[in-house]
Design an enzyme around this catalytic site. Structure first.
Site, PDB file in Angstrom:
ATOM      1  N   ARG A  83     -10.931  16.605 -13.066  1.00  0.00           N
ATOM      2  CA  ARG A  83     -10.123  15.415 -13.371  1.00  0.00           C
ATOM      3  C   ARG A  83      -9.298  15.620 -14.635  1.00  0.00           C
ATOM      4  NH1 ARG A  83     -11.925  11.011 -15.967  1.00  0.00           N
ATOM      5  NH2 ARG A  83     -14.061  11.392 -15.297  1.00  0.00           N
ATOM      6  N   TYR A 110      12.325   1.918  -5.207  1.00  0.00           N
ATOM      7  CA  TYR A 110      11.269   2.140  -4.226  1.00  0.00           C
ATOM      8  C   TYR A 110      10.341   0.913  -4.152  1.00  0.00           C
ATOM      9  CZ  TYR A 110       7.635   4.483  -1.627  1.00  0.00           C
ATOM     10  OH  TYR A 110       6.730   4.819  -0.662  1.00  0.00           O
ATOM     11  N   ASP A 165      13.322   8.071 -12.003  1.00  0.00           N
ATOM     12  CA  ASP A 165      12.748   8.562 -10.751  1.00  0.00           C
ATOM     13  C   ASP A 165      13.835   9.368 -10.044  1.00  0.00           C
ATOM     14  OD1 ASP A 165      11.897   8.957  -8.129  1.00  0.00           O
ATOM     15  OD2 ASP A 165      10.893   7.012  -7.973  1.00  0.00           O
ATOM     16  N   LYS A 180       7.780  14.443  -1.258  1.00  0.00           N
ATOM     17  CA  LYS A 180       9.069  14.522  -0.587  1.00  0.00           C
ATOM     18  C   LYS A 180       9.637  15.941  -0.694  1.00  0.00           C
ATOM     19  CE  LYS A 180       8.096  10.131  -0.259  1.00  0.00           C
ATOM     20  NZ  LYS A 180       8.577   9.126  -1.204  1.00  0.00           N
TER      21      LYS A 180
END
Ligand SMILES: *Cc1c(COP(=O)(O)O)cnc(C)c1O
Length: 398
Positions: free
Chosen positions: A61, A114, A187, A212
């Site tokens: 983590r 988005y 973004d 993407k």
């Protein structure tokens, strides 16, 4: 009570089996470190590394060799000091945003962003005492007007989903940085680092849904942040560590393979998309095409100045006949797949008003030019003539 070592051996509970194992095969492709934890050399290094998690591997983590490799690559592609890998684009966005805001702050963001980013700002952060103003970020004067004494974040998505509006990153960065204490996050998912580098244009941090174009094959959900080391360190600790949007080693490894072909994929996405946009613009069943590479696009001039190597593989189109016409087209395409997401080598078609942007009210959608007859196309790298023929036969059925 003494430890029954026989029992431990029988159950293979003793940890250091491979602790001293040094791989001898010089693998061309990095191995996948499919492990949750790492053996530490001794007590002192365990103490040190637990307090300096960027200096070595302790627990997955906190960081892993596969994520580390990916983070260095992203930093290099985005011309940034450092990068951070996360479990999704929204993991990257929420982690980056949380690292710069606190209760009582005010955020400025675009009217076309988005869907889940919009929900984060409007439905989650408002409950934590963060207020917001939505503006058309393609107009820098609107950003300037919206800034208040408690503004700490300006958040811009460009190209914007789904109408492909382009905001001028450099002009917004100049405006934002003429005030004290405001962070600009961009973004840049729709562009990928191949077409646009927001850090070069003055952004403080850039985020991507690596699901993407960076991955390109639709095989992982992932996100990245790039920026100055100090900001990325803060995103990692405590935000990524405590919110836990950690990318697993296998997904990081898959992303590394995908990114090797980013350049050639983007070139094909761009050239295919340009041909399809020009073709669609002349099609009698199409009302309007939204592609930043067309001179008819309202922000074409900014796109030309800001993006390099092309205008990307994303576009939207308003089909004459509204939702019924959309239904006919989406039910009859054969090469395109009816699927949300984007940036895959395979072409995808979706209906933005009911899929990615259903969370907005119809008034907000229409004000943002997201009309009921609008489809969003993610143009893949197939033969462009096959894609055109597919759209042509589906449009003919309306
Ligand atoms: C897909 C997408 C996101 C969210 O990314 P996930 O990987 O799905 O969490 C954020 N911004 C843009 C522009 C996107 O296209």
């Amino acid at each position: 009570m003494g430890i029954n070592t026989d029992l431990l051996h029988k159950h293979q509970l003793h940890a250091p089996l491979f602790g001293d194992y040094k791989p001898v095969a010089k693998a061309h492709i990095s191995p996948i470190y499919q492990t949750s934890t790492y053996i530490l050399d001794d007590f002192d290094s365990a103490v040190y590394l637990n307090q300096h998690v960027d200096k070595g591997f302790v627990y997955s983590r906190f960081g892993s060799p596969n994520c580390d490799e990916l983070e260095k690559k992203i930093a290099s592609l985005e011309h940034a000091e450092a990068g951070l890998a996360l479990a999704s684009g929204l993991g990257a966005i929420s982690t980056a945003v949380m690292s710069v805001i606190k209760s009582g702050d005010h955020v400025v963001f675009g009217d076309v962003i988005y869907g889940c980013t919009y929900t984060l700002f409007t439905h989650i952060l408002t409950h934590m005492g963060v207020e917001y103003t939505r503006v058309d970020t393609t107009k820098v004067e609107e950003v300037e007007k919206a800034i208040k004494p408690n503004t700490t974040l300006v958040y811009v998505e460009t190209p914007a989903n789904p109408t492909l509006k382009i905001s001028d990153i450099q002009a917004i960065a100049d405006c934002v940085h003429s005030h004290k204490g405001i962070t600009l996050i961009v973004d840049s998912t729709f562009a990928s680092p191949y077409l646009q580098n927001p850090i070069d244009l003055g952004a403080d941090m850039v985020v991507h849904s690596a699901t993407k174009y960076l991955n390109g094959h639709g095989t992982v959900t992932a996100g990245v942040i790039a920026g100055p080391k100090e900001r990325i360190d803060k995103c990692r600790m405590p935000y990524l560590q405590c919110f836990g949007a950690v990318l697993d080693p296998f997904a990081a490894w898959l992303l590394m393979q995908g990114m090797k072909t980013l350049g050639i994929r983007m070139e094909r996405h761009c050239s295919n998309a340009m041909k399809i946009a020009q073709w669609l613009e002349k099609h009698p069943k199409i009302e309007h095409v939204y592609y930043p590479g067309l001179p008819s696009h309202p922000t074409y001039e900014i796109a030309k100045k800001q993006m390099h190597n092309g205008f990307g593989g994303m576009m939207s189109a308003d089909i004459k006949g509204g939702e019924d016409a959309v239904r006919t087209v989406m039910n009859n395409v054969k090469v395109f797949s009816l699927a949300t997401s984007l940036g895959n080598v395979d072409s995808l078609i979706q209906h933005s008003p009911s899929m990615s942007h259903f969370d907005m009210t119809p008034e907000e959608r229409h004000a943002a030019s997201i009309f009921d007859g609008q489809v969003r196309l993610s143009i893949g790298i197939e033969d462009v003539e096959d894609l055109i023929a597919d759209l042509d036969q589906a449009l003919a059925l309306i």
